[in-house]
Design a protein around this motif. Structure first.
Motif, short mmCIF file in Angstrom:
data_model
loop_
_atom_site.label_atom_id
_atom_site.label_comp_id
_atom_site.label_asym_id
_atom_site.label_seq_id
_atom_site.Cartn_x
_atom_site.Cartn_y
_atom_site.Cartn_z
N LYS A 91 0.84 -1.19 0.00
CA LYS A 91 0.00 0.00 0.00
C LYS A 91 0.88 1.24 0.00
CE LYS A 91 -3.58 2.47 2.59
NZ LYS A 91 -4.44 2.48 3.78
N ILE A 92 0.57 2.19 -0.90
CA ILE A 92 1.29 3.45 -0.99
C ILE A 92 0.27 4.57 -0.98
CG2 ILE A 92 2.80 4.88 -2.43
CD1 ILE A 92 4.06 2.39 -3.51
N ASP A 93 0.50 5.56 -0.15
CA ASP A 93 -0.41 6.69 -0.07
C ASP A 93 -0.50 7.37 -1.42
OD1 ASP A 93 -0.99 9.73 0.50
OD2 ASP A 93 -1.75 8.57 2.21
N PRO A 94 -1.74 7.70 -1.88
CA PRO A 94 -1.89 8.36 -3.20
C PRO A 94 -1.06 9.62 -3.32
CG PRO A 94 -4.01 7.61 -2.39
CD PRO A 94 -3.04 7.40 -1.27
N GLY A 95 -0.80 10.31 -2.20
CA GLY A 95 -0.01 11.53 -2.28
C GLY A 95 1.45 11.27 -2.62
N VAL A 96 1.93 10.03 -2.41
CA VAL A 96 3.32 9.70 -2.70
C VAL A 96 3.48 9.08 -4.09
CG1 VAL A 96 5.34 8.44 -1.82
CG2 VAL A 96 3.60 9.29 -0.24
N THR A 97 2.36 8.70 -4.70
CA THR A 97 2.40 8.03 -6.00
C THR A 97 3.12 8.87 -7.04
OG1 THR A 97 0.35 6.85 -5.52
CG2 THR A 97 1.00 7.03 -7.83
N GLN A 98 2.82 10.17 -7.07
CA GLN A 98 3.44 11.03 -8.06
C GLN A 98 4.93 11.17 -7.82
OE1 GLN A 98 1.61 14.85 -8.37
NE2 GLN A 98 2.85 15.50 -10.12
N ASN A 99 5.35 11.23 -6.55
CA ASN A 99 6.76 11.35 -6.24
C ASN A 99 7.55 10.11 -6.68
OD1 ASN A 99 6.32 13.83 -5.09
ND2 ASN A 99 6.11 13.02 -3.02
N LEU A 100 6.91 8.95 -6.66
CA LEU A 100 7.56 7.72 -7.08
C LEU A 100 7.52 7.52 -8.59
CD1 LEU A 100 6.43 5.17 -4.34
CD2 LEU A 100 8.62 6.32 -4.57
N GLY A 101 6.83 8.42 -9.32
CA GLY A 101 6.76 8.31 -10.77
C GLY A 101 5.91 7.16 -11.24
N ILE A 102 4.89 6.80 -10.46
CA ILE A 102 4.03 5.68 -10.82
C ILE A 102 2.97 6.15 -11.82
CG2 ILE A 102 2.37 3.98 -9.96
CD1 ILE A 102 3.91 4.07 -7.31
N ARG A 103 2.84 5.44 -12.92
CA ARG A 103 1.85 5.77 -13.94
C ARG A 103 0.95 4.56 -14.17
NH1 ARG A 103 2.47 5.13 -19.35
NH2 ARG A 103 4.74 4.94 -19.07
N LEU A 104 -0.36 4.78 -14.16
CA LEU A 104 -1.32 3.70 -14.34
C LEU A 104 -1.86 3.68 -15.75
CD1 LEU A 104 -3.37 4.00 -11.01
CD2 LEU A 104 -1.30 2.68 -11.45
N ALA A 105 -2.30 2.52 -16.19
CA ALA A 105 -2.94 2.35 -17.50
C ALA A 105 -4.18 1.49 -17.33
CB ALA A 105 -1.98 1.72 -18.50
N THR A 106 -5.17 1.74 -18.17
CA THR A 106 -6.43 1.00 -18.10
C THR A 106 -6.37 -0.22 -19.00
OG1 THR A 106 -7.63 3.06 -17.71
CG2 THR A 106 -8.93 1.16 -18.39
N VAL A 107 -6.80 -1.37 -18.48
CA VAL A 107 -6.91 -2.58 -19.28
C VAL A 107 -8.07 -2.40 -20.27
CG1 VAL A 107 -7.24 -5.08 -19.23
CG2 VAL A 107 -6.03 -3.94 -17.36
N GLU A 108 -7.79 -2.59 -21.55
CA GLU A 108 -8.77 -2.33 -22.59
C GLU A 108 -9.15 -3.60 -23.34
OE1 GLU A 108 -6.84 0.50 -25.05
OE2 GLU A 108 -7.11 2.19 -23.67
N SER A 109 -10.30 -3.54 -23.99
CA SER A 109 -10.73 -4.61 -24.88
C SER A 109 -10.68 -4.08 -26.30
CB SER A 109 -12.15 -5.08 -24.54
OG SER A 109 -12.58 -6.07 -25.45
#
Length: 502
Positions: A91-109
């Protein structure tokens, strides 16, 4: 605490303070994990239920009471019931996500429809072939100035043949014409035709009234002379091949399609071909055949393509690049290829859940094209996966134990007699960098500092624990990796591609 471990702790503190999250991490481990916070006078009782204690560096080994880790110079960390089991991930606090450079992508059909690019060679169209033969036995009186490789038009003379047998048959036919008996004349004319005499020569005999025993053999089609087996003065027999001519009205391209993409090619498929001889120009054609045999050395499938060649610019032997607009045609679950983590034995992605939770999920993948990969099993459309920063999340999970130790969360050590012996595996060191080259069993990486060893940034060659760890990687890719030291060699045990540059 030894020197490398001290450097690691100091680095964690510096990073946390620089990002404004030092208080967050301390509060997270000291307050969130312990609602009854530690005070200056002492610690209050933790009301949360503890399932077991563990060392974050060896998370599979569980202990039934707190104490010092037998593996590392650090305190064991509690695992609480409300944190879930081992499958809960990190678990990572959403406020730290940007500092860690985490980028999400949506699973598509969707479907993948990316062109297949393959090399090809220009070849003769073997369906446009004419064989020139002698229809009767005779002698070669003259050979015209021809040679193999010459391009000739249709009707071009090749050789003059003297056929003695035809002379007598022609005289007999002329005699029958003079009698006025049409039935006999027709029978004699049919005999001329059956001896192999061309219709043009028969008409010439009728018009002139004299025999013509010399016939000129000409090219039935225009094209290039592939074979020429006739010389002046030689004797030829009936049915003997004198020349072989290949037409140039159209040509074949024989392309080498990788075996992994062979299922996307079909007969009649349109395509474009580009030749180095004519830069900037595209030639349109279609697939006429997918040959049934795969090249065992290059693992490629031979595909035959037909192109029109009315102006004769396409010459056999030329090199070409073909591009086929091919796709699966069936809807599938697709994710960005950078979200795929190949461990050598498994293929996983990090699934993002609500509240900053991240969970590894094993998947089965299929076709990869255009930066996207088909997922055959393990994900559903609409889910969120980590496309960049996966290994930072893994590092965050490992650092939990370091931050917990900084909060002063101590307890009485466990009895050494009951603690399991330390594993005999070498310590694993984490780093990130850029791939410079890949050879058999080795990989050269320009990596950043390795804190656990006190190394600075450098370029060095590592051995691969398994060759498949480097599958899908190429020079220039950014990677995160873990390595150990064995018999004086540095061996990569974990290796994965990251989304960002170095």
């Amino acid at each position: 605490m030894n020197k490398p471990q001290y450097k690691l702790v100091a680095l964690v503190v510096a990073v946390a303070l620089a990002s404004g999250g030092g208080g967050y991490w301390l509060a997270r481990q000291g307050l969130a994990d312990h609602p009854a916070a530690t005070t200056a006078a002492g610690a209050t009782e933790d009301v949360r239920k503890v399932l077991y204690w563990y060392d974050p560096m060896v998370p599979n080994q569980h202990f039934d009471k707190p104490g010092k880790s037998p593996f590392m110079d650090m305190q064991l960390v509690p695992k609480y019931a409300d944190e879930g089991g081992a499958e809960a991930g990190v678990k990572i606090d959403p406020g730290v996500t940007q500092n860690l450079g985490i980028r999400l992508a949506t699973v598509e059909s969707g479907t993948l429809a990316e062109p297949i690019d393959a090399p090809a060679n220009v070849m003769f169209n073997e369906r446009e072939v004419a064989i020139v033969q002698a229809r009767s036995a005779g002698f070669v009186q003259r050979v015209y100035a021809r040679a193999p490789g010459d391009v000739v038009p249709a009707g071009a003379p090749i050789a003059d043949l003297l056929v003695p047998e035809w002379a007598g048959a022609q005289q007999e036919y002329l005699a029958m014409l003079k009698t006025g008996d049409k039935a006999l004349a027709n029978a004699a004319r049919e005999r001329l035709r059956l001896t192999g005499m061309p219709e043009s020569l028969i008409k010439r005999v009728e018009q002139t009234g004299v025999p013509h025993s010399v016939v000129t053999i000409s090219a039935p089609i225009g094209g290039v002379i592939q074979e020429l087996d006739v010389r002046s003065g030689m004797t030829v027999s009936m049915g003997m091949t004198l020349a072989r001519i290949n037409g140039l009205g159209s040509v074949w391209l024989e392309a080498a399609i990788p075996e992994a993409q062979a299922g996307r090619v079909r007969t009649g498929q349109p395509l474009e071909a580009r030749l180095t001889a004519y830069p900037g120009e595209a030639f349109k054609g279609k697939v006429v055949a997918v040959l049934p045999q795969t090249n065992a050395d290059s693992r490629t499938l031979r595909v035959r393509i037909e192109l029109p060649n009315r102006d004769g610019r396409l010459k056999p032997g030329m090199f070409a690049e073909v591009s086929l607009a091919a796709g699966t045609g069936k809807p599938a679950i697709v994710v960005p290829s950078e979200a795929i983590i190949r461990t050598g034995t498994r293929v996983v992605v990090l699934l993002a859940a609500d509240g900053g939770h991240y969970q590894p999920v094993e998947v089965q993948i299929g076709q990869e094209s255009g930066g996207k990969t088909v997922v055959l099993k393990g994900l559903e459309a609409g889910q969120k996966v980590v496309a960049s920063g996966q290994f930072l999340i893994d590092s965050e999970a490992s650092l939990k134990g370091v931050v917990a130790r900084l909060t002063g969360n101590t307890a009485a050590p466990v009895d050494a007699s009951t603690a399991p012996p330390p594993p005999k595996t070498a310590a694993l060191h984490q780093a990130s960098g850029k791939v410079e080259s890949i050879k058999a069993g080795e990989i050269t990486i320009s990596h950043g500092p390795v804190v656990s060893l006190g190394w600075g940034a450098m370029t060095m060659t590592f051995k691969l624990a398994k060759p498949e760890l480097a599958a899908g990687l190429k020079p220039g890719d950014s990677v995160a990796f873990g390595f150990s030291q064995s018999d004086g060699d540095f061996v990569v045990q974990q290796l994965g591609k990251t989304g960002g540059g170095q």
